[in-house]
Write an enzyme that holds these catalytic residues in place. Structure first.
Site, PDB file in Angstrom:
ATOM      1  N   TYR A 179      20.624  25.314 -14.855  1.00  0.00           N
ATOM      2  CA  TYR A 179      19.689  26.237 -15.504  1.00  0.00           C
ATOM      3  C   TYR A 179      20.417  27.478 -16.024  1.00  0.00           C
ATOM      4  CZ  TYR A 179      16.613  23.118 -13.012  1.00  0.00           C
ATOM      5  OH  TYR A 179      16.001  21.978 -12.546  1.00  0.00           O
ATOM      6  N   GLU A 187      25.941   3.964  -3.049  1.00  0.00           N
ATOM      7  CA  GLU A 187      24.867   4.145  -4.042  1.00  0.00           C
ATOM      8  C   GLU A 187      25.446   4.211  -5.459  1.00  0.00           C
ATOM      9  OE1 GLU A 187      21.652   4.332  -4.189  1.00  0.00           O
ATOM     10  OE2 GLU A 187      20.844   4.783  -2.207  1.00  0.00           O
ATOM     11  N   LYS A 244      21.446  11.076  -4.813  1.00  0.00           N
ATOM     12  CA  LYS A 244      20.519  12.205  -4.784  1.00  0.00           C
ATOM     13  C   LYS A 244      20.051  12.383  -3.348  1.00  0.00           C
ATOM     14  CE  LYS A 244      16.105  13.801  -6.583  1.00  0.00           C
ATOM     15  NZ  LYS A 244      15.071  13.589  -7.615  1.00  0.00           N
ATOM     16  N   LYS A 249      23.672  14.973  -6.659  1.00  0.00           N
ATOM     17  CA  LYS A 249      22.683  16.049  -6.685  1.00  0.00           C
ATOM     18  C   LYS A 249      22.207  16.357  -5.286  1.00  0.00           C
ATOM     19  CE  LYS A 249      18.015  16.850  -8.262  1.00  0.00           C
ATOM     20  NZ  LYS A 249      16.833  16.294  -8.875  1.00  0.00           N
ATOM     21  N   ARG A 274      10.387  13.322   0.905  1.00  0.00           N
ATOM     22  CA  ARG A 274      11.068  12.273   0.144  1.00  0.00           C
ATOM     23  C   ARG A 274      12.220  11.633   0.928  1.00  0.00           C
ATOM     24  NH1 ARG A 274       8.335  13.753  -4.360  1.00  0.00           N
ATOM     25  NH2 ARG A 274       8.830  15.673  -5.489  1.00  0.00           N
ATOM     26  N   ARG A 303       9.953  22.228  -7.688  1.00  0.00           N
ATOM     27  CA  ARG A 303       8.633  21.633  -7.435  1.00  0.00           C
ATOM     28  C   ARG A 303       7.523  22.553  -7.920  1.00  0.00           C
ATOM     29  NH1 ARG A 303      10.432  18.391  -1.887  1.00  0.00           N
ATOM     30  NH2 ARG A 303      11.938  17.114  -3.018  1.00  0.00           N
ATOM     31  N   SER A 349      17.631  23.680  -8.788  1.00  0.00           N
ATOM     32  CA  SER A 349      16.789  24.877  -8.858  1.00  0.00           C
ATOM     33  C   SER A 349      17.043  25.868  -7.728  1.00  0.00           C
ATOM     34  CB  SER A 349      15.317  24.457  -8.870  1.00  0.00           C
ATOM     35  OG  SER A 349      14.999  23.716  -7.709  1.00  0.00           O
TER      36      SER A 349
HETATM   37  C1  PBG Z   1      12.443  14.222  -9.338  1.00  0.00           C
HETATM   38  C2  PBG Z   1      13.375  15.353  -9.554  1.00  0.00           C
HETATM   39  C3  PBG Z   1      13.527  16.475  -8.741  1.00  0.00           C
HETATM   40  C4  PBG Z   1      14.526  17.254  -9.325  1.00  0.00           C
HETATM   41  C5  PBG Z   1      14.927  16.614 -10.478  1.00  0.00           C
HETATM   42  N1  PBG Z   1      14.225  15.424 -10.594  1.00  0.00           N
HETATM   43  C6  PBG Z   1      12.762  16.917  -7.556  1.00  0.00           C
HETATM   44  C7  PBG Z   1      12.717  16.197  -6.319  1.00  0.00           C
HETATM   45  O1  PBG Z   1      13.391  15.203  -6.087  1.00  0.00           O
HETATM   46  O2  PBG Z   1      11.923  16.645  -5.501  1.00  0.00           O
HETATM   47  C8  PBG Z   1      15.016  18.553  -8.772  1.00  0.00           C
HETATM   48  C9  PBG Z   1      15.809  19.396  -9.675  1.00  0.00           C
HETATM   49  C10 PBG Z   1      15.996  20.780  -9.209  1.00  0.00           C
HETATM   50  O3  PBG Z   1      15.707  21.153  -8.058  1.00  0.00           O
HETATM   51  O4  PBG Z   1      16.467  21.566 -10.032  1.00  0.00           O
HETATM   52  N2  PBG Z   1      11.863  13.805 -10.531  1.00  0.00           N
END
Ligand code: PBG
Length: 327
Positions: A315, A235, A197, A250, A219, A207, A276
């Site tokens: 989505y 990883e 990720k 991701k 992050r 968010r 997203s």
């Molecule tokens: C963290 C999490 C995130 C997403 C899924 N799980 C956000 C992040 O790491 O800031 C993002 C998913 C998306 O953008 O559709 N729990």
């Protein structure tokens, strides 16, 4: 022309010819729908940066899940948005917390006809918005966080999740969760690991949806640095070693090269998360009439499958399933 006998256009002439030699399939069973359930709202709340997506009530969540299942979608990943947040994110493991109530509702609605998964992280539940507990210096404390992740895993498994999906990028999270599940008799609960990720700009709209933007900092201290692909493989192998059943990359589109390498080098079931921001880009362009939404969405989802993903979290799942059914 060096090889006049090679006439690739022969196979492109009719829809039947094209279908006959098509290499990559895209079907509803490849899609997993991420859904949000919010505590304490009267009706579904639209998410402005993700047109077509909402924060569900328990009731609208059930209805949505049923409709997704009717369209052939087999997987749902649930995110809880609690009314109350604290420094530790304790609502994440509350058996009566919104995520657990949502998982129970989904399990109750669909039984074993679908695969219900809980996103396992703390950022939706902490008042500071980070994915784990903080040290006094304000850094995310890896091992203290793992302790909480174990509790969340158990709460989600008890609530009926078929799989849990740890997304916080703490070192050792898959092993800790696997051990906690096994010790409590949940050997059959699977783990879909957010293995690679990346610290991405494409999580922006999420968010808003999950109300989890970090109050300070970012992050980058726990999510991966975007230029690194070899590290992504490390990883992924680490998570497999710790017991991951499915490994995920991701976001999807900016990391299709990583998806391909993970599939080729591991042979494990691979998921990719069409996040997203990727969704928002297409919706915005389509909303402005700049691209044909249906064609663009199916092309994007096919590209992720072609890169080697067995599963795509997206989505677009609901719309795509309907488009696929209508040919
Ligand atoms: C963290 C999490 C995130 C997403 C899924 N799980 C956000 C992040 O790491 O800031 C993002 C998913 C998306 O953008 O559709 N729990």
């Amino acid at each position: 022309m060096p090889f006049p006998e090679q006439r690739p256009r022969r196979l492109r002439r009719t829809p039947a010819l094209r279908a006959l030699v098509r290499e990559t399939d895209l079907a509803p069973r490849h899609l997993i729908a991420p859904l949000f359930v919010k505590e304490g709202v009267e009706g579904p709340v639209p998410i402005p940066s993700m047109p077509g997506q909402v924060q569900h009530t328990l009731e609208s969540l059930r209805k949505e899940a049923r409709e997704l299942a009717e369209r052939g979608i087999l997987g749902i990943v649930l995110f809880g948005v609690p009314a109350r947040k604290d420094a530790e994110g304790s609502e994440a493991w509350n058996p009566e917390g919104i995520a657990q109530r949502g998982l129970r509702a989904l399990h109750d609605e669909l039984g074993d006809d679908a695969v219900v998964m809980g996103d396992l992280c703390l950022d939706e539940y902490t008042d500071h918005g980070h994915c784990g507990l903080l040290t006094e210096g304000g850094e995310v404390d890896n091992d203290a966080t793992l302790e909480r992740y174990r509790w969340v895993a158990l709460a989600q498994a008890e609530a009926g999740a078929h799989m849990v999906a740890p997304s916080g990028m703490m070192d050792g999270q898959v092993g800790a969760i696997r051990e906690a599940l096994d010790e409590a008799g949940f050997e059959r609960t699977g783990i879909l690991a957010y293995a690679a990720k990346f610290a991405s700009a494409f999580y922006g709209p999420f968010r808003d949806a999950a109300e989890c933007a970090p109050r300070f900092g970012d992050r980058a201290g726990y999510q991966m640095d975007p230029p690194n692909a070899d590290e992504a493989l490390r990883e992924v192998w680490a998570d497999i070693g710790e017991g991951a059943d499915v490994v995920m990359v991701k976001p999807a589109l900016p990391y299709l090269d990583v998806v391909r390498r993970v599939k080729d080098e591991t042979g494990y079931p691979v998921a990719a998360y069409n996040v997203s921001g990727e969704y928002a880009m297409l919706k915005a362009a389509a909303g402005n009439g700049w691209i044909d939404e249906r064609r663009a969405v199916l092309e994007v989802l096919t590209s992720i499958r072609r890169a080697g993903a067995d599963l795509v979290l997206t989505y677009h799942a609901r719309d795509a399933a309907a488009w696929l059914a209508s040919g």
